[in-house]
Design an enzyme around this catalytic site. Structure first.
Site, mmCIF file in Angstrom:
data_model
loop_
_atom_site.group_PDB
_atom_site.id
_atom_site.type_symbol
_atom_site.label_atom_id
_atom_site.label_comp_id
_atom_site.label_asym_id
_atom_site.label_seq_id
_atom_site.Cartn_x
_atom_site.Cartn_y
_atom_site.Cartn_z
ATOM 1 N N GLY A 1 0.818 -1.213 0.000
ATOM 2 C CA GLY A 1 0.000 0.000 0.000
ATOM 3 C C GLY A 1 0.848 1.257 0.000
ATOM 4 O O GLY A 1 0.520 2.245 -0.671
ATOM 5 N N THR A 2 1.945 1.228 0.732
ATOM 6 C CA THR A 2 2.805 2.418 0.813
ATOM 7 C C THR A 2 3.353 2.775 -0.563
ATOM 8 O O THR A 2 3.277 3.938 -0.987
ATOM 9 C CB THR A 2 3.960 2.153 1.807
ATOM 10 O OG1 THR A 2 3.398 1.932 3.102
ATOM 11 C CG2 THR A 2 4.936 3.323 1.857
ATOM 12 N N ASN B 1 -7.835 3.966 8.843
ATOM 13 C CA ASN B 1 -7.258 2.805 9.522
ATOM 14 C C ASN B 1 -7.399 2.874 11.039
ATOM 15 O O ASN B 1 -7.460 1.852 11.707
ATOM 16 C CB ASN B 1 -5.781 2.653 9.134
ATOM 17 C CG ASN B 1 -5.027 3.966 9.135
ATOM 18 O OD1 ASN B 1 -5.397 4.897 8.423
ATOM 19 N ND2 ASN B 1 -3.995 4.056 9.934
ATOM 20 N N GLN C 1 -7.754 -0.069 3.622
ATOM 21 C CA GLN C 1 -8.574 -0.601 4.726
ATOM 22 C C GLN C 1 -9.971 -1.009 4.287
ATOM 23 O O GLN C 1 -10.675 -1.709 5.028
ATOM 24 C CB GLN C 1 -8.656 0.401 5.884
ATOM 25 C CG GLN C 1 -7.327 0.613 6.607
ATOM 26 C CD GLN C 1 -6.843 -0.620 7.375
ATOM 27 O OE1 GLN C 1 -7.583 -1.580 7.619
ATOM 28 N NE2 GLN C 1 -5.573 -0.615 7.750
ATOM 29 N N SER D 1 -3.527 -3.259 -0.387
ATOM 30 C CA SER D 1 -2.421 -3.982 0.238
ATOM 31 C C SER D 1 -2.890 -5.394 0.582
ATOM 32 O O SER D 1 -3.966 -5.572 1.168
ATOM 33 C CB SER D 1 -2.000 -3.239 1.506
ATOM 34 O OG SER D 1 -1.031 -3.980 2.191
ATOM 35 N N HIS E 1 -1.672 -7.671 2.729
ATOM 36 C CA HIS E 1 -1.600 -8.236 4.085
ATOM 37 C C HIS E 1 -2.748 -7.789 4.990
ATOM 38 O O HIS E 1 -2.906 -8.312 6.083
ATOM 39 C CB HIS E 1 -0.233 -7.963 4.726
ATOM 40 C CG HIS E 1 0.023 -6.554 5.171
ATOM 41 N ND1 HIS E 1 -0.132 -6.162 6.470
ATOM 42 C CD2 HIS E 1 0.451 -5.459 4.493
ATOM 43 C CE1 HIS E 1 0.212 -4.881 6.585
ATOM 44 N NE2 HIS E 1 0.558 -4.428 5.389
ATOM 45 N N THR F 1 11.279 -7.237 -11.604
ATOM 46 C CA THR F 1 10.657 -8.564 -11.720
ATOM 47 C C THR F 1 9.559 -8.690 -10.678
ATOM 48 O O THR F 1 9.765 -8.362 -9.506
ATOM 49 C CB THR F 1 11.729 -9.668 -11.524
ATOM 50 O OG1 THR F 1 12.729 -9.466 -12.516
ATOM 51 C CG2 THR F 1 11.132 -11.055 -11.661
ATOM 52 N N CYS G 1 2.572 4.080 16.350
ATOM 53 C CA CYS G 1 3.353 3.566 17.460
ATOM 54 C C CYS G 1 4.678 3.097 16.880
ATOM 55 O O CYS G 1 4.795 1.990 16.397
ATOM 56 C CB CYS G 1 2.613 2.407 18.104
ATOM 57 S SG CYS G 1 3.508 1.611 19.416
#
Ligand code: PLP
Length: 380
Positions: free
Chosen positions: A72-73, A151, A179, A199, A201, A238, A325
């Site tokens: 996502g970043t 988020n 999200q 994203s 994950h 790749t 955090c």
């Protein structure tokens, strides 16, 4: 995962699901480079193509609109570029980002710091579209970044409404939908987004893979990573075949069971919030507005998030602070600051984010821990 613990941090990352794991195990044994013409290469390419189809289908897009990234970043960073192909060398000079965006958007991508403007949100955390209209009218065409769902709070943004405004002013809209995926239905066409980031994950796929989905392939940001012609010249390098295989399988799984998942998470969240509210003084951020079905951000006056997270952890429950955090220290949340929340409440904000595999007994564990924690707070 050991079920003696309750994992309520799905917005940070979701447990890897079985479908993603199985797809990755198959991909591990593919030797080929997806750009190679021989049989091995074609087999790897097929894995990537099938995943691309799955991501596209989940968003009502065509496969050619999907550009795989490292997450996502990177997708956000890639989109936030003043140079888009269809602008023919005439870059956008302004980036407008809502005050509650993820840090990967607030960083401004390839725009210079003085080209970035902040769009305020209401005390309910919703982008101020009247202010956006004024900002758009006050300058040249802008790229606007407005997230689908926050988020920290789960609060949803009026993305399609914003898109109409932005396009009327000749601007472009980027939507961080990281999200939203797996927690609400949406299609890129309905949102009218020019680009949208995802994203893997967050939906039970592996970490380190995601996608930028383009509203129209002819309108694309210039590549962030340059080199080979992979990803139809949108992103060199790749492809992460194994990660992409896992992403595709995770998307297919969550798209296929979206409705029951949403219902389940909403029921569990309602049970959790009813329990939390049993402690007098509990505040739930965004309780009055539309939110993701799995997220609750709550606090008590006088509470410190760090203390609360440790207390929950000792009771076997993984929650997080709503705020960033890093290196173990909880920073005041920029999201709650933008909403004008009092520092007293903001510094104790705890996020519980559930998943489709969360259970009622786990929710009850969390409620019990909250009651215990509040008693300790009263005593001290
Ligand atoms: N955008 C939002 C809203 C997120 O919650 C996250 C993850 O924390 C990201 C972007 C970044 O995604 P990734 O971890 O894949 O880089």
């Amino acid at each position: 995962m050991a079920r003696s613990r309750a994992y309520f941090d799905w917005n940070a990352t979701a447990p890897l699901n079985e479908a993603a794991r199985a797809a990755m195990l198959v991909a591990f044994d593919q030797v080929g480079n997806p750009s190679s013409i021989h049989a091995e290469g074609r087999a790897a390419r097929q894995i990537v193509n099938e995943a691309r189809e799955a991501v596209a289908a989940a968003l009502g897009a065509q496969a050619r609109q999907v550009v795989f990234t490292s997450g996502g970043t990177e997708a956000n960073d890639m989109a936030l570029n003043p140079h888009w192909r269809h602008l023919n060398g005439a870059p956008l000079s302004r980036l407008i980002v809502s005050a509650v965006e993820h840090p990967s958007v607030l960083a401004g991508g390839s725009f210079a710091a003085d080209q970035v403007e902040i769009l305020p949100v209401s005390s309910d955390g919703i982008a101020d579209l009247a202010a956006l209209d004024e900002m758009l009218a006050a300058g040249g065409p802008a790229l606007v970044a407005l997230m689908l769902a926050n988020n920290e709070t789960g609060i949803l943004q009026p993305v399609a409404e914003a898109a109409r405004l932005i396009h009327r002013h000749g601007g472009l809209l980027h939507v961080d939908a990281v999200q939203g995926l797996g927690k609400m239905p949406f299609a890129i066409g309905d949102l009218m987004a020019d680009s949208l980031s995802l994203s893997a994950h967050k939906i039970g796929g592996p970490k380190g893979v995601g996608a930028l989905v383009l509203g129209d392939e002819a309108k694309a940001p210039m590549p962030l990573l340059r080199g080979g012609g992979q990803e139809r010249n949108h992103r060199a390098g790749t492809e992460n075949v194994i990660g992409i295989a896992g992403f595709g399988a995770a998307v297919r799984l969550c798209a296929g069971r979206l409705e029951p998942d949403i219902e389940r998470m909403a029921d569990l969240r309602a049970r959790l919030e009813a329990g939390l509210m049993g402690v007098p003084g509990t505040h739930i951020f965004g309780a009055e507005v539309a939110r993701l079905p799995n997220t609750t951000l709550f606090s008590l006056p006088g509470l410190k998030a760090e203390t609360a997270i440790i207390a929950f952890d000792l009771e076997g429950i993984a929650v997080s602070s709503g705020s960033a955090c890093s290196s173990g220290r909880v920073q005041p949340s920029h999201v709650l600051a933008a909403m004008g929340a009092s520092l007293d409440l903001a510094q104790g904000a705890i996020r519980a984010s559930l998943g489709p595999e969360s259970r009622e007994n786990e929710v009850d564990m969390a409620v019990k821990a909250w009651k215990k924690l509040s008693q300790l707070l009263i005593k001290n």
